[in-house]
Scaffold this motif. Sequence first.
Motif, PDB file in Angstrom:
ATOM      1  N   PHE A 156      44.846  35.558  45.369  1.00 24.29           N
ATOM      2  CA  PHE A 156      45.967  34.579  45.971  1.00 24.29           C
ATOM      3  C   PHE A 156      46.010  34.314  47.633  1.00 24.29           C
ATOM      4  O   PHE A 156      46.810  33.691  48.078  1.00 24.29           O
ATOM      5  N   SER A 157      45.151  35.390  48.038  1.00 23.77           N
ATOM      6  CA  SER A 157      44.952  35.332  49.892  1.00 23.77           C
ATOM      7  C   SER A 157      44.598  33.599  50.001  1.00 23.77           C
ATOM      8  O   SER A 157      43.612  33.112  49.690  1.00 23.77           O
ATOM      9  N   LYS A 158      45.173  33.071  51.057  1.00 26.32           N
ATOM     10  CA  LYS A 158      45.002  31.948  51.619  1.00 26.32           C
ATOM     11  C   LYS A 158      43.490  31.966  52.712  1.00 26.32           C
ATOM     12  O   LYS A 158      43.027  31.136  53.023  1.00 26.32           O
ATOM     13  N   LYS A 159      43.225  33.148  53.003  1.00 20.96           N
ATOM     14  CA  LYS A 159      42.202  33.481  53.816  1.00 20.96           C
ATOM     15  C   LYS A 159      40.897  33.346  53.023  1.00 20.96           C
ATOM     16  O   LYS A 159      39.522  33.289  53.739  1.00 20.96           O
ATOM     17  N   GLN A 160      41.219  33.156  51.840  1.00 21.71           N
ATOM     18  CA  GLN A 160      39.681  33.306  51.111  1.00 21.71           C
ATOM     19  C   GLN A 160      39.218  31.854  50.986  1.00 21.71           C
ATOM     20  O   GLN A 160      39.893  30.728  51.111  1.00 21.71           O
ATOM     21  N   LYS A 161      37.924  31.801  50.872  1.00 17.65           N
ATOM     22  CA  LYS A 161      37.247  30.143  50.679  1.00 17.65           C
ATOM     23  C   LYS A 161      37.638  29.827  49.391  1.00 17.65           C
ATOM     24  O   LYS A 161      37.592  30.698  48.347  1.00 17.65           O
ATOM     25  N   PRO A 162      37.876  28.663  49.188  1.00 16.48           N
ATOM     26  CA  PRO A 162      37.970  28.067  47.831  1.00 16.48           C
ATOM     27  C   PRO A 162      36.481  28.246  46.775  1.00 16.48           C
ATOM     28  O   PRO A 162      35.482  28.643  47.372  1.00 16.48           O
ATOM     29  N   TRP A 163      36.851  28.598  45.608  1.00 19.59           N
ATOM     30  CA  TRP A 163      35.592  28.722  44.730  1.00 19.59           C
ATOM     31  C   TRP A 163      34.509  27.986  44.796  1.00 19.59           C
ATOM     32  O   TRP A 163      33.613  28.164  44.539  1.00 19.59           O
ATOM     33  N   ILE A 164      35.190  26.535  45.000  1.00 22.24           N
ATOM     34  CA  ILE A 164      33.893  25.355  45.016  1.00 22.24           C
ATOM     35  C   ILE A 164      33.185  25.463  46.224  1.00 22.24           C
ATOM     36  O   ILE A 164      31.860  25.311  46.124  1.00 22.24           O
ATOM     37  N   GLU A 165      33.550  25.961  47.348  1.00 24.06           N
ATOM     38  CA  GLU A 165      32.852  26.157  48.479  1.00 24.06           C
ATOM     39  C   GLU A 165      31.889  27.501  48.484  1.00 24.06           C
ATOM     40  O   GLU A 165      31.111  27.461  49.578  1.00 24.06           O
ATOM     41  N   MET A 166      31.944  28.443  47.678  1.00 27.45           N
ATOM     42  CA  MET A 166      31.276  29.709  47.501  1.00 27.45           C
ATOM     43  C   MET A 166      29.816  29.403  47.078  1.00 27.45           C
ATOM     44  O   MET A 166      29.687  28.575  46.023  1.00 27.45           O
ATOM     45  N   ASN A 167      28.889  30.112  47.436  1.00 30.92           N
ATOM     46  CA  ASN A 167      27.661  30.134  46.944  1.00 30.92           C
ATOM     47  C   ASN A 167      27.598  31.265  45.634  1.00 30.92           C
ATOM     48  O   ASN A 167      28.719  31.760  45.455  1.00 30.92           O
ATOM     49  N   GLU A 168      26.432  31.270  44.951  1.00 33.85           N
ATOM     50  CA  GLU A 168      26.387  32.239  43.854  1.00 33.85           C
ATOM     51  C   GLU A 168      26.554  33.388  44.378  1.00 33.85           C
ATOM     52  O   GLU A 168      27.377  34.482  43.515  1.00 33.85           O
ATOM     53  N   LYS A 169      25.798  34.123  45.521  1.00 37.84           N
ATOM     54  CA  LYS A 169      25.936  35.479  45.801  1.00 37.84           C
ATOM     55  C   LYS A 169      27.462  35.729  46.126  1.00 37.84           C
ATOM     56  O   LYS A 169      28.096  36.865  45.645  1.00 37.84           O
ATOM     57  N   GLU A 170      28.319  34.877  46.730  1.00 37.24           N
ATOM     58  CA  GLU A 170      29.751  35.177  46.991  1.00 37.24           C
ATOM     59  C   GLU A 170      30.554  35.197  45.710  1.00 37.24           C
ATOM     60  O   GLU A 170      31.465  36.177  45.603  1.00 37.24           O
ATOM     61  N   LYS A 171      30.249  34.267  45.064  1.00 40.96           N
ATOM     62  CA  LYS A 171      30.941  34.159  43.703  1.00 40.96           C
ATOM     63  C   LYS A 171      30.586  35.578  42.876  1.00 40.96           C
ATOM     64  O   LYS A 171      31.709  36.219  42.297  1.00 40.96           O
ATOM     65  N   ASN A 172      29.447  35.999  42.826  1.00 43.94           N
ATOM     66  CA  ASN A 172      29.240  37.040  42.043  1.00 43.94           C
ATOM     67  C   ASN A 172      29.819  38.368  42.470  1.00 43.94           C
ATOM     68  O   ASN A 172      30.534  39.168  41.989  1.00 43.94           O
ATOM     69  N   ARG A 173      30.142  38.498  43.887  1.00 44.27           N
ATOM     70  CA  ARG A 173      30.440  39.484  44.693  1.00 44.27           C
ATOM     71  C   ARG A 173      32.255  39.490  44.494  1.00 44.27           C
ATOM     72  O   ARG A 173      32.813  40.706  44.267  1.00 44.27           O
ATOM     73  N   LYS A 174      32.586  38.326  44.443  1.00 47.29           N
ATOM     74  CA  LYS A 174      34.061  37.964  44.087  1.00 47.29           C
ATOM     75  C   LYS A 174      34.361  38.845  42.789  1.00 47.29           C
ATOM     76  O   LYS A 174      35.224  39.407  42.510  1.00 47.29           O
ATOM     77  N   LYS A 175      33.776  38.236  41.920  1.00 44.41           N
ATOM     78  CA  LYS A 175      33.838  38.781  40.581  1.00 44.41           C
ATOM     79  C   LYS A 175      33.719  40.168  40.240  1.00 44.41           C
ATOM     80  O   LYS A 175      34.776  40.792  39.326  1.00 44.41           O
ATOM     81  N   ILE A 176      32.786  40.720  40.900  1.00 45.09           N
ATOM     82  CA  ILE A 176      32.573  42.440  40.822  1.00 45.09           C
ATOM     83  C   ILE A 176      33.757  42.852  41.476  1.00 45.09           C
ATOM     84  O   ILE A 176      34.381  43.893  40.725  1.00 45.09           O
ATOM     85  N   LEU A 177      34.160  42.409  42.421  1.00 37.96           N
ATOM     86  CA  LEU A 177      35.392  42.918  43.186  1.00 37.96           C
ATOM     87  C   LEU A 177      36.824  43.009  42.361  1.00 37.96           C
ATOM     88  O   LEU A 177      37.349  43.914  42.291  1.00 37.96           O
ATOM     89  N   ILE A 178      36.704  41.996  41.641  1.00 36.74           N
ATOM     90  CA  ILE A 178      38.206  41.675  40.986  1.00 36.74           C
ATOM     91  C   ILE A 178      38.045  42.585  39.693  1.00 36.74           C
ATOM     92  O   ILE A 178      39.037  43.315  39.208  1.00 36.74           O
ATOM     93  N   ALA A 179      36.914  42.632  38.820  1.00 36.35           N
ATOM     94  CA  ALA A 179      36.692  43.456  37.775  1.00 36.35           C
ATOM     95  C   ALA A 179      36.897  44.859  38.106  1.00 36.35           C
ATOM     96  O   ALA A 179      37.304  45.866  37.411  1.00 36.35           O
ATOM     97  N   SER A 180      36.024  45.207  39.136  1.00 32.93           N
ATOM     98  CA  SER A 180      36.212  46.738  39.465  1.00 32.93           C
ATOM     99  C   SER A 180      37.847  46.942  40.144  1.00 32.93           C
ATOM    100  O   SER A 180      38.171  48.176  39.584  1.00 32.93           O
ATOM    101  N   GLY A 181      38.364  46.520  40.764  1.00 31.05           N
ATOM    102  CA  GLY A 181      39.803  46.745  41.002  1.00 31.05           C
ATOM    103  C   GLY A 181      40.758  46.726  39.952  1.00 31.05           C
ATOM    104  O   GLY A 181      41.543  47.594  39.682  1.00 31.05           O
TER     105      GLY A 181
END
Length: 65
Positions: free
Chosen positions: A22-47
């Motif tokens: 929910f942070s406004k400092k995050q890039k929108p999902w559409i603007e992320m490349n695949e590496k950033e998307k995978n990293r964010k998915k892993i961070l959310i899943a691990s948290g």
Amino acid sequence: MIRIIIILISLLALTLVLYLLFSKKQKPWIEMNEKEKNRKKILIASGTTVFLAGLIATFLLGKKK
């Protein structure tokens, strides 16, 4: 004492997940490349995993007494 530490770690993990979602400092999902998307998915899943593991451990520690 250990129970309090586990609860604090769980709450920090939950805070990390909520910040990532929910942070406004995050890039929108559409603007992320695949590496950033995978990293964010892993961070959310691990948290989320750490949070749930902390909750389970807290309940199991409470039942031993």
